[in-house]
Write a protein that holds these residues in place. Structure first.
Motif, PDB file in Angstrom:
ATOM      1  N   GLU A   1       0.924  -1.217   0.041  1.00  0.00           N
ATOM      2  CA  GLU A   1       0.104   0.097  -0.094  1.00  0.00           C
ATOM      3  C   GLU A   1       0.742   1.231   0.070  1.00  0.00           C
ATOM      4  OE1 GLU A   1      -4.007  -1.866   2.251  1.00  0.00           O
ATOM      5  OE2 GLU A   1      -2.397  -1.003   3.469  1.00  0.00           O
TER       6      GLU A   1
ATOM      7  N   LYS B   1       2.175   1.921  -3.566  1.00  0.00           N
ATOM      8  CA  LYS B   1       1.084   2.563  -4.203  1.00  0.00           C
ATOM      9  C   LYS B   1       0.907   4.091  -3.964  1.00  0.00           C
ATOM     10  CE  LYS B   1      -2.201  -1.393  -4.669  1.00  0.00           C
ATOM     11  NZ  LYS B   1      -3.230  -2.070  -3.909  1.00  0.00           N
TER      12      LYS B   1
ATOM     13  N   PHE C   1       6.622  -5.229  -5.118  1.00  0.00           N
ATOM     14  CA  PHE C   1       5.302  -5.290  -5.373  1.00  0.00           C
ATOM     15  C   PHE C   1       4.730  -6.730  -5.732  1.00  0.00           C
ATOM     16  CE2 PHE C   1       3.029  -1.167  -6.849  1.00  0.00           C
ATOM     17  CZ  PHE C   1       4.091  -0.590  -6.450  1.00  0.00           C
TER      18      PHE C   1
ATOM     19  N   ASN D   1      -0.235  -6.174  -7.682  1.00  0.00           N
ATOM     20  CA  ASN D   1       0.074  -4.853  -7.926  1.00  0.00           C
ATOM     21  C   ASN D   1       1.092  -4.570  -8.772  1.00  0.00           C
ATOM     22  OD1 ASN D   1      -1.685  -3.945  -5.823  1.00  0.00           O
ATOM     23  ND2 ASN D   1      -0.154  -4.882  -4.062  1.00  0.00           N
TER      24      ASN D   1
END
Lengths: 404, 302
Positions: free
Chosen positions: B139, B142, B165, B169
């Protein structure tokens, strides 16, 4: 330098610090502790005073023998005292429990002590005997002074007013030193309170691996300037938060008559001293900020930086250890060295400025030195930050970084 | 410098004390292309990018973006995802994104609106007010990618973008990169993922020990590393031969590089003659992975 980005940094740093609970807990803990200790001390003092007064007024039967002839029988009788001639009898009466105490007044109480024999009432409770014995003697002596004025002089506080002259002009006295001396307190608080924040100002970027992204959006110098401005705002906010509760309480107590109110009229705002005070404060604060930021930039973690941080703080407060020499012999070699060495200069020069022993040209030299050293340290700090902040896990090679 | 160069690096040299990390490196990245910057660990890729972005001062050479040395005032044109990832971990996600947006020249309201929209898109709409250190590693990645692309930059520099990742993702990230490519952005991608390079990159450079070992389009680089290769799927291992070199071989999948003058058909005939059952036989150029292994050596790549 892009001003909007500096403003963005200032806003971000100030807002996130002021939103932090730890900041406010830290800010209010110190004054609350001071207030708590002060309150306990006042309560203890009042309680102690009351105890002594109570002890003095405690009525108990006693005997006394008076070789001085000072003690007035009527006063002694009123205090439940009975005069006897044989001191040994008095001691025996105490031992047998007939009376609680016996006082033997010597021929000359100014040279010899009053001898007291009394029933043990505990370490504190036994203090009442001393209070009653001396109280009786003083009350008796006071009756022998005929003049009320003389009596007032002997028993009251004598006040004086002093006017001193400097070059034929009335000198400003302690009032002229208070305001410039406040800059020392302000500097001390800023460095002590903000020191750790200065040190971690850039270490946070390094420890969080943010530096590379940050340095593509803002120059290292602009970032440092933004952080320093934020530190000043945060530091002043914290000082206000620390001082305000105490000041408000003092104001309320003064209004209630619990403490004597401060006479503000004695304060003198000398423009020259004020100017030097402000410049020395800013110069000193900037210099220590740049120094601590440089240390933070060169070290991989806060833990690694703490050792050097302590040394820098010791440098800042070292003049306090020669405070007596600063006060009494400002021309001594050690004071001169401390005045012109940039890292000891702020407190030394501010103290001399407050005391009126800092010639104006000394002040100018110190201010120039402080700002020159600050500019140099900022340059070094920016360079170290630029290089050191991407050396995430190791200490920076100063030769490589500064040689670029 | 080519007229359409967005990034221009010429005779770049970087010394750290007595250690020379980059030697006489020159290359261009053209506007609108996706450029692969390849090299093993320690080959000087990150150093080159840091020098290009003004974080390091080069010992010698010229490094420019859009014709001039990069300055933070150009930040609106740049999106940089460094290899060393990190954000202000104790700050809420949205506050951090807005901060970076403002530093990149966006208004607070625009940065806020963009960030909320992005968080919605990457499945983090409920994390806007959560501290970053409360987010998982993926997260946080991201969010970091969002910070990188939030000003719609003309130039994206992504240093190991898929590092950390998971496959889901990673696919999302690559789709965002492709989107930026479609939008006309120039992308410089430092990566070890050869599939991504072959799929996305127009041109590449291979760096080893601070020196360029290959530079050009993917095809040019493949051709420069030898002629024809053949990918073979067989029932057992391909034996050694003077007619070819075995580049890779695992569980019935092999890639061989043919010696000069040897035709693929001759190899197929040899294999059949030796009784090796061949289910797949695809002549082509040497894969980037094989080239990578050849340049850096299998041990170094591992």
């Amino acid at each position: 330098m892009k001003n909007s980005n500096v403003r963005t940094v200032v806003g971000f740093e100030v807002v996130r610090t002021l939103k932090s609970k730890a900041f406010w807990i830290g800010s209010f803990t110190a004054p609350l502790l001071i207030l708590a200790v002060y309150g306990i001390a006042i309560a203890s003092s009042m309680s102690g005073t009351q105890t002594i007064e109570d002890q003095a007024q405690t009525a108990f039967a006693f005997e006394y023998a008076d070789a001085s002839g000072i003690v007035q029988d009527n006063i002694a009788t009123a205090m439940q005292g009975t005069k006897i001639s044989d001191p040994a009898q008095g001691v025996e009466d105490v031992k047998s429990g007939k009376v609680e105490a016996f006082f033997a007044y010597p021929a000359d109480p100014t040279k010899d002590p009053v001898t007291i024999a009394a029933a043990d009432a505990g370490l504190i409770g036994s203090g009442k005997y001393d209070a009653v014995a001396t109280g009786l003697l003083k009350a008796s002596a006071a009756t022998q002074v005929q003049s009320p004025t003389v009596l007032a002089l002997l028993t009251g506080v004598i006040s004086t007013t002093t006017t001193t002259y400097d070059n034929g002009e009335v000198s400003q006295g302690i009032g002229a030193a208070i305001v410039p001396a406040a800059f020392i307190v302000l500097f001390f608080m800023l460095v002590i309170v903000q020191g750790n924040r200065m040190l971690t100002a850039t270490l946070e970027e390094k420890e969080n691996r943010v530096t590379e992204m940050i340095l593509t959006t803002i120059s290292p110098t602009s970032l440092l300037v933004g952080k320093v401005i934020a530190l000043i705002i945060i530091g002043l906010t914290q000082i206000v938060a620390m001082v305000a509760p105490v000041a408000i309480l003092a104001f309320i107590l003064a209004k209630m008559g619990k403490i004597s109110s401060f006479d503000w009229s004695i304060l003198v705002f000398d423009p020259t001293k004020m100017t030097f005070g402000v410049l020395l404060l800013l110069g000193g604060f900037f210099l220590f900020t740049a120094t601590l930021v440089a240390i933070g930039a060169a070290m991989p973690t806060v833990k690694d930086a703490q050792g050097i941080f302590s040394a820098v703080i010791i440098l800042a407060v070292m003049p306090i250890y020669v405070a007596m020499i600063v006060l009494t012999n400002p021309d001594s070699l050690i004071v001169q060295v401390f005045t012109f060495f940039p890292w000891t200069a702020p407190i030394t020069a501010m103290a001399r400025n407050a005391l009126g022993t800092l010639p104006w040209w000394h002040g100018v030299i110190v201010v120039v030195l402080l700002f020159a050293a600050t500019a140099l340290m900022f340059r070094i700090a920016a360079r170290l930050f630029q290089y050191g902040s991407v050396e995430y896990t190791k200490k920076l090679n100063l030769k490589v970084a500064l040689g670029k | 410098m080519a007229s359409d160069s967005l990034v221009h690096i010429e005779n770049f040299r970087m010394d750290f004390g007595p250690l020379t990390v980059i030697r006489d490196l020159s290359f261009d990245v053209h506007a609108g292309e996706t450029f692969g910057f390849l090299g093993s660990n320690g080959s000087g890729k990150t150093t080159t990018i840091r020098a290009l972005l003004g974080i390091y001062i080069p010992t010698a050479g010229t490094l420019t973006i859009n014709g001039r040395q990069f300055q933070p005032s150009q930040t609106g044109e740049l999106g940089y995802l460094p290899e060393e990832r990190g954000l202000y971990k104790k700050e809420p996600t949205l506050d951090t994104m807005v901060y970076f947006g403002k530093l990149k020249g966006m208004s607070a309201s625009a940065a806020r609106a963009w960030s909320l929209n992005y968080l919605e898109r990457v499945g983090l709409p409920d994390k806007a007010k959560i501290r970053l250190d409360k987010l998982s590693g993926g997260e946080q990645q991201k969010v970091q990618l969002g910070v990188t692309i939030m000003n719609d930059p003309r130039l994206l520099i992504l240093d190991e973008p898929t590092k950390g990742f998971d496959p889901v993702n990673r696919r999302m990230l690559m789709s965002i990169v492709e989107e930026r490519k479609q939008a006309g952005a120039t992308i410089v991608m430092v990566t070890h993922q050869m599939e991504d390079v072959e799929r996305l990159c127009d041109r590449i450079i291979l760096l080893k020990d601070g020196v360029a070992r290959a530079y050009g389009t993917v095809t040019q680089v493949q051709e420069s590393f030898g002629g024809t290769t053949v990918r073979i799927e067989s029932e057992r291992d391909i034996p050694p031969s003077s007619k070819y070199a075995v580049l890779t071989q695992t569980h019935g999948h092999a890639e061989i590089s043919l010696a000069t003058g040897v035709e693929p058909a001759a190899i197929l005939q040899d294999l059949v003659t030796q009784g090796i059952g061949v289910s797949g036989f695809t002549p082509g150029r040497k894969s980037l992975e094989s080239i990578f292994v050849e340049v850096y050596g299998a041990k170094e790549v591992d």
